[in-house]
Enzyme design. Structure first.
Site, PDB file in Angstrom:
ATOM      1  N   ARG A  52      43.133  41.429  42.598  1.00  0.00           N
ATOM      2  CA  ARG A  52      43.220  40.134  41.900  1.00  0.00           C
ATOM      3  C   ARG A  52      44.675  39.696  41.702  1.00  0.00           C
ATOM      4  NH1 ARG A  52      40.971  38.531  35.809  1.00  0.00           N
ATOM      5  NH2 ARG A  52      40.391  36.376  36.276  1.00  0.00           N
TER       6      ARG A  52
ATOM      7  N   MET B  89      32.076  35.197  37.469  1.00  0.00           N
ATOM      8  CA  MET B  89      32.054  35.211  38.941  1.00  0.00           C
ATOM      9  C   MET B  89      31.007  36.202  39.443  1.00  0.00           C
ATOM     10  SD  MET B  89      35.983  34.905  40.225  1.00  0.00           S
ATOM     11  CE  MET B  89      36.851  35.754  38.938  1.00  0.00           C
TER      12      MET B  89
ATOM     13  N   SER C   1      41.845  31.297  37.785  1.00  0.00           N
ATOM     14  CA  SER C   1      40.911  32.286  38.298  1.00  0.00           C
ATOM     15  C   SER C   1      39.877  32.440  37.183  1.00  0.00           C
ATOM     16  CB  SER C   1      41.636  33.614  38.557  1.00  0.00           C
ATOM     17  OG  SER C   1      40.693  34.626  38.838  1.00  0.00           O
ATOM     18  N   SER C   2      38.611  32.160  37.502  1.00  0.00           N
ATOM     19  CA  SER C   2      37.557  32.138  36.470  1.00  0.00           C
ATOM     20  C   SER C   2      37.342  33.529  35.878  1.00  0.00           C
ATOM     21  CB  SER C   2      36.243  31.636  37.072  1.00  0.00           C
ATOM     22  OG  SER C   2      36.444  30.414  37.731  1.00  0.00           O
ATOM     23  N   GLN C   3      36.547  33.577  34.812  1.00  0.00           N
ATOM     24  CA  GLN C   3      36.267  34.864  34.154  1.00  0.00           C
ATOM     25  C   GLN C   3      35.495  35.783  35.113  1.00  0.00           C
ATOM     26  OE1 GLN C   3      34.190  34.515  30.438  1.00  0.00           O
ATOM     27  NE2 GLN C   3      34.603  36.645  29.911  1.00  0.00           N
TER      28      GLN C   3
END
Ligand SMILES: C[S@@+](CC[C@H](N)C(=O)[O-])C[C@H]1O[C@@H](n2cnc3c(N)ncnc32)[C@H](O)[C@@H]1O
Length: 385
Positions: A47, A99, A93-95
């Site tokens: 990430r 995701m 960047s979403s949680q």
């Protein structure tokens, strides 16, 4: 499928591997996905490569890759905001747990063709690619697209994920048809172009505005040609740009900036202990299904503690009634008595109807009348039979 490149181990890499292991265990414990291939994807995709220019955390801290706790914060179950305009988040960047739950809900198989709306950092596209999907992803912001393309190239996925610049409203017709369309930005309605670009039994997974948040809906065209939706998950997303976020006749009341007027009327709690976060969101969803005045309120000045909750609001923002997790009701404004009575009735209706969960609701979607850029919006929520 091309796998993310394995890098030579150095101190930072081995720290990342260690933290990623903890992160995957946290996702496993939360039970957000039961698919081992999805958890393996979270373990395989670094990430940190998708937030190389730093990010802002939920408490407003700007975090740079040189900060000692950079990797520690990257591998938390939290969204990372990667772009702000005038203080408003416009890319992130979403949680991770969200995701994971959405990838699970997509029911991807090796070779599934997926169109993602909102490439953002590219991390979610890389995860879907790691479970074997063939991903096309579109984003409306040129600098966001450039950074996502660079990040995907850094981990060896250049060309494996097809990233496009454009308004996702139009979809990406030349790369379709798709088995799934997944939307990672909040909408008020679904684009008819996505349905046109799906295979006959395909579906769209999209966060669609409802009572102040963006629960995720599964949307598909039935054999009769009608467009139907089902609520799948509670969620919150930033709002899309362009026609995907247009207000429409069935929209809930517009969100208000600033605190609500101070509470003047209180009804006591009815639940001890209070509802947990899932129960509270089930209640909130139902209130939104029954009443278009439902929205989000942070509470009057000083707040209710926590991130805020479900309120009925009038259009002018003068009268309101909030339902808290313990079932208590607070209200204020010239119509406080009426608003509180309505909030109490909605709370009790939810209990009388057996406390329906979010995923028990379904809805037809109807086209707005906009001749240029119509969207398909939920109208008339019903309990599933
Ligand atoms: C929450 S981020 C997406 C997260 C991303 N999937 C990830 O893994 O990092 C939302 C993105 O949607 C994009 N967006 C907003 N409106 C859009 C539109 N109309 N069409 C395409 N992308 C849009 C924003 O530019 C932003 O990058």
């Amino acid at each position: 499928m091309r796998r993310p490149e394995v890098r030579p181990a150095g101190p930072a890499v081995s720290q990342a591997v260690e933290l990623r292991r903890r992160y995957v265990e946290e996702l496993r414990r939360e039970g957000v996905t039961h698919r081992e291939d999805v958890l393996r994807a979270f373990d395989a995709v670094p990430r940190e490569e998708f937030v190389r220019d730093g990010f802002t955390t939920g408490d407003g801290r700007l975090v740079a890759p040189t900060d000692a706790d950079f990797l520690d914060l990257v591998y938390r179950d939290a969204p990372l905001v990667t772009k702000l305009v005038d203080g408003v988040p416009v890319s992130s960047s979403s949680q991770p747990s969200l995701m994971a739950a959405m990838i699970e809900a997509l029911d991807l198989r090796p070779g599934s063709r997926v169109l993602e709306i909102g490439v953002g950092t590219g991390y979610n596209a890389a995860l879907m690619s790691a479970v074997g999907a063939r991903v096309t992803s579109v984003d409306i912001q040129p600098d966001v697209v450039d950074r996502a393309v660079a990040a995907l190239a850094r981990i060896g996925l250049a060309g494996a994920v097809d990233v496009r610049l454009g308004d996702g409203y139009l979809g990406v017709p030349d790369a379709g048809p798709y088995d799934r369309v997944v939307v990672t930005v909040g909408l008020t309605g679904v684009s008819p172009h996505w349905l046109a670009q799906l295979v006959p039994d395909g579906c769209v997974l999209a966060p669609v505005a409802h009572a102040g948040s963006h629960p995720v809906l599964r949307v598909w065209r039935s054999r009769t040609g009608a467009v139907e939706g089902r609520a799948v998950l509670r969620a919150g997303f930033m709002s899309a740009a362009g026609p995907l976020a247009a207000r429409h006749p069935w929209s809930h009341v517009a969100p208000r900036g600033g605190p609500l007027a101070p509470t003047t009327l209180r009804h006591p709690p009815v639940w001890r202990p209070p509802l947990d976060v899932f129960g509270y969101h089930d209640l909130w969803f139902a209130v939104g299904a029954w009443d278009r005045r439902a929205g989000f309120g942070a509470g009057p000045a000083g707040g209710w503690g926590g991130p805020g909750g479900c309120v009925l609001l009038d259009g002018a923002g003068t009268s309101w009634a909030g339902i808290l997790a313990d079932g208590s009701v607070q209200a204020a404004g010239p119509s406080a008595g009426g608003y509180a009575a309505d909030a109490l009735a909605l709370r009790d209706r939810w209990v009388d109807e057996g406390r329906p969960r979010i995923d028990e609701w379904c809805v037809p979607l109807v086209a707005t009348v906009d001749p240029e850029t119509p969207i398909l919006v939920p109208s008339g929520w019903q309990r599933r039979r």
